[in-house]
Write an enzyme that holds these catalytic residues in place. Structure first.
Site, short mmCIF file in Angstrom:
data_model
loop_
_atom_site.label_atom_id
_atom_site.label_comp_id
_atom_site.label_asym_id
_atom_site.label_seq_id
_atom_site.Cartn_x
_atom_site.Cartn_y
_atom_site.Cartn_z
N GLY A 1 45.49 10.89 59.23
CA GLY A 1 46.43 9.79 59.44
C GLY A 1 47.11 9.96 60.79
O GLY A 1 47.80 10.96 61.00
N ALA A 2 46.86 9.01 61.69
CA ALA A 2 47.41 9.12 63.05
C ALA A 2 48.51 8.08 63.27
O ALA A 2 48.65 7.53 64.36
CB ALA A 2 46.30 8.98 64.08
N PHE B 1 52.79 7.21 62.57
CA PHE B 1 53.99 7.87 63.09
C PHE B 1 54.14 9.29 62.55
O PHE B 1 54.43 10.22 63.30
CB PHE B 1 55.24 7.04 62.75
CG PHE B 1 55.35 5.81 63.59
CD1 PHE B 1 55.63 5.90 64.95
CD2 PHE B 1 55.16 4.55 63.04
CE1 PHE B 1 55.72 4.77 65.74
CE2 PHE B 1 55.25 3.42 63.82
CZ PHE B 1 55.53 3.52 65.17
N GLY C 1 51.79 11.23 61.16
CA GLY C 1 50.68 12.09 61.57
C GLY C 1 50.75 12.48 63.04
O GLY C 1 50.55 13.66 63.39
N ARG D 1 57.00 2.77 53.55
CA ARG D 1 57.85 1.72 52.95
C ARG D 1 58.32 0.73 53.99
O ARG D 1 58.44 1.04 55.16
CB ARG D 1 59.10 2.36 52.35
CG ARG D 1 58.87 3.04 51.07
CD ARG D 1 60.18 3.36 50.41
NE ARG D 1 60.83 4.55 50.94
CZ ARG D 1 62.03 4.95 50.59
NH1 ARG D 1 62.74 4.23 49.72
NH2 ARG D 1 62.55 6.05 51.08
N ARG E 1 59.52 3.94 46.93
CA ARG E 1 58.29 4.71 47.19
C ARG E 1 57.22 4.39 46.15
O ARG E 1 56.03 4.38 46.44
CB ARG E 1 58.60 6.21 47.20
CG ARG E 1 59.51 6.63 48.35
CD ARG E 1 59.78 8.11 48.35
NE ARG E 1 60.61 8.53 49.47
CZ ARG E 1 61.93 8.71 49.39
NH1 ARG E 1 62.58 8.49 48.28
NH2 ARG E 1 62.61 9.09 50.46
N ASN F 1 48.29 3.54 48.04
CA ASN F 1 48.15 4.88 48.61
C ASN F 1 47.29 5.80 47.75
O ASN F 1 46.65 6.72 48.27
CB ASN F 1 49.53 5.49 48.87
CG ASN F 1 50.18 4.89 50.11
OD1 ASN F 1 49.55 4.09 50.80
ND2 ASN F 1 51.41 5.27 50.38
N ASN G 1 53.34 8.91 50.28
CA ASN G 1 54.22 8.53 49.15
C ASN G 1 53.51 7.64 48.14
O ASN G 1 52.58 6.94 48.51
CB ASN G 1 55.44 7.78 49.70
CG ASN G 1 56.56 8.75 50.08
OD1 ASN G 1 56.80 9.72 49.37
ND2 ASN G 1 57.23 8.46 51.18
N HIS H 1 60.97 13.53 44.88
CA HIS H 1 61.27 12.86 46.15
C HIS H 1 61.49 11.40 45.81
O HIS H 1 60.68 10.55 46.07
CB HIS H 1 60.08 13.02 47.09
CG HIS H 1 60.36 12.56 48.49
ND1 HIS H 1 61.47 12.95 49.20
CD2 HIS H 1 59.66 11.75 49.31
CE1 HIS H 1 61.43 12.39 50.40
NE2 HIS H 1 60.34 11.66 50.49
N1 LIG Z 1 57.00 13.02 51.97
C1 LIG Z 1 57.93 12.56 52.80
O1 LIG Z 1 58.99 13.13 52.90
C2 LIG Z 1 57.65 11.34 53.63
C3 LIG Z 1 58.53 10.98 54.66
C4 LIG Z 1 58.20 9.88 55.45
C5 LIG Z 1 57.03 9.18 55.22
N2 LIG Z 1 56.21 9.55 54.21
C6 LIG Z 1 54.94 8.84 53.93
O2 LIG Z 1 53.96 9.24 54.87
C7 LIG Z 1 52.95 8.21 54.97
C8 LIG Z 1 52.66 7.90 56.43
O3 LIG Z 1 53.80 7.37 57.06
P1 LIG Z 1 53.71 6.84 58.57
O4 LIG Z 1 55.08 6.52 58.99
O5 LIG Z 1 52.88 7.75 59.39
O6 LIG Z 1 52.88 5.47 58.36
P2 LIG Z 1 51.96 4.72 59.45
O7 LIG Z 1 51.67 3.38 58.93
O8 LIG Z 1 52.58 4.86 60.80
O9 LIG Z 1 50.63 5.59 59.47
C9 LIG Z 1 49.74 5.68 58.38
C10 LIG Z 1 48.35 5.87 58.98
O10 LIG Z 1 47.43 6.16 57.91
C11 LIG Z 1 46.18 5.61 58.34
N3 LIG Z 1 45.23 5.54 57.24
C12 LIG Z 1 45.14 4.61 56.25
N4 LIG Z 1 44.10 4.89 55.44
C13 LIG Z 1 43.51 6.02 55.92
C14 LIG Z 1 42.40 6.80 55.52
N5 LIG Z 1 41.67 6.47 54.45
N6 LIG Z 1 42.09 7.88 56.27
C15 LIG Z 1 42.82 8.23 57.34
N7 LIG Z 1 43.89 7.52 57.77
C16 LIG Z 1 44.22 6.43 57.06
C17 LIG Z 1 46.57 4.26 58.90
O11 LIG Z 1 45.53 3.71 59.69
C18 LIG Z 1 47.82 4.62 59.70
O12 LIG Z 1 47.52 4.95 61.05
C19 LIG Z 1 53.50 7.03 54.14
O13 LIG Z 1 52.91 7.00 52.87
C20 LIG Z 1 54.99 7.34 54.05
O14 LIG Z 1 55.58 6.73 52.91
C21 LIG Z 1 56.50 10.62 53.43
#
Ligand SMILES: NC(=O)c1ccc[n+]([C@@H]2O[C@H](COP(=O)([O-])OP(=O)(O)OC[C@H]3O[C@@H](n4cnc5c(N)ncnc54)[C@H](O)[C@@H]3O)[C@@H](O)[C@H]2O)c1
Length: 316
Positions: free
Chosen positions: A9-10, A12, A14, A89, A95, A102, A127, A182
């Site tokens: 996942g690249a 924000f 990643g 979100r 979430r 997801n 999430n 969480h």
């Molecule tokens: N655990 C925590 O504390 C926490 C905190 C913040 C965010 N998050 C979660 O982290 C996740 C990512 O957040 P973000 O801000 O990077 O979102 P984002 O939308 O910026 O990035 C998500 C990326 O995942 C990619 N993606 C989708 N399907 C894929 C696949 N099959 N293989 C590889 N990549 C794929 C998308 O193309 C996108 O670039 C979300 O689910 C968010 O809710 C968790």
């Protein structure tokens, strides 16, 4: 042999995680993948060009992966895989609203991780966190200690930051802890929180502690409401990157993480936010701490809430 970490996942979360991992300069290689054509390769080029300025030698490799696992050869030999793939979100969403979308993504990613990096420790951040961690274990069939989730480090960091801000003291002088899920059943633990070694309850009135507990529980939503287009990533990526580093260095550091609980606190058979010693094989051991009766009750309540939701994931 040099260490290798993959960030799936690249977006924000990643991209900032990959940057932090590269800047630690403890890995030979950081692989970043996404399904978006060109994006991971572009980020890798850009990050590599920061090496002379920031002074690190880690090489970043960016790979676009396909629906049938195309490109996943690049993750072979990874010691750690951080799964950030999935939607974040938007304002007003919980979430849990991300569950079905997801789950499909995390399942597909986890199956490929199992195939191409069968010895990796998997750190899930997608999430809803507790459910996606349980799903990643199910889909990889890795031993439960080798699959863990990131949430507690972030929630704890938020609590610590809010306490430090409220008291105008350095963040270093504050220790806090959050356990549980969480989400709605997050369990901030004031009884284990201190400021300069003094119990938080001695330096802050109970009502103010409660206010900060609520603020911590809503910490993610507060950021989402301001950003409008996505969720937090600086503090989240700091937490996930530290966990990956602890695995790579086999540090044994104790951190609040989402781990498989098997009898600790009288709770069994569920992925839950607890403190754990982190090393090369993931969770070395869950560390129990003394809790007040109300904190203990809240942790049990959290366990039952996530257990009910985790029971449904095998069908997703
Ligand atoms: N655990 C925590 O504390 C926490 C905190 C913040 C965010 N998050 C979660 O982290 C996740 C990512 O957040 P973000 O801000 O990077 O979102 P984002 O939308 O910026 O990035 C998500 C990326 O995942 C990619 N993606 C989708 N399907 C894929 C696949 N099959 N293989 C590889 N990549 C794929 C998308 O193309 C996108 O670039 C979300 O689910 C968010 O809710 C968790």
């Amino acid at each position: 042999m040099g260490k290798k970490v993959t960030v799936v996942g690249a977006g924000f979360y990643g991209s900032t995680t990959a940057q932090r991992l590269a800047e630690y300069d403890v890995f030979d290689t950081v692989v970043i993948t996404d399904i978006v054509e060109g994006k991971p390769a572009g980020l890798a080029l850009d990050l590599n060009q920061s090496r002379p300025v920031e002074g690190f030698e880690t090489t970043i490799v960016g790979v676009t992966t396909g629906p049938n696992g195309e490109g996943y050869e690049a993750i072979e030999g990874s010691d750690v895989v951080v799964i950030t793939a999935g939607l974040p979100r938007k304002p007003g969403m919980s979430r849990m609203d991300l569950l079905e979308t997801n789950a499909k993504i995390v399942r597909q990613v986890a199956e490929n991780v199992a195939k191409y990096a069968p010895n990796a420790v998997v750190i899930v951040v997608s999430n809803p966190l507790d459910e996606m961690t349980a799903l990643a274990q199910l889909a990889t069939q890795f031993p439960k200690n080798r699959v863990l989730g990131q949430a507690g480090m972030l929630d704890t960091a938020r609590f610590t930051n809010f306490v430090a801000e409220a008291l105008s003291v350095p963040v270093k002088s504050v220790r806090t802890l959050t356990l549980g899920s969480h989400g709605d059943t997050m369990v901030p633990v004031p009884s284990k929180s201190t400021v300069n070694g003094k119990p938080l309850r001695d330096v802050m009135p109970a009502e103010q502690i409660e206010e900060l507990v609520v603020k911590t529980r809503n910490g993610g939503a507060e950021v989402v409401a301001l950003l409008k287009t996505g969720s937090a990533y600086y503090a989240p990526s700091a937490a996930a990157a530290r966990m990956a580093k602890a695995v790579a260095e086999d540090s044994g550091d104790v951190m609040p993480v989402c781990a498989w609980v098997d009898g600790e606190y009288g709770i069994s058979g569920v992925y839950l936010g607890v403190e754990a010693e982190i090393g090369a094989q993931g969770v070395k051991r869950v560390v129990e701490t003394d809790l007040d009766a109300d904190e203990m009750a809240a942790l049990k309540e959290a366990a039952e809430a996530v257990r009910a939701k985790q029971a449904d994931i095998s069908s997703l």
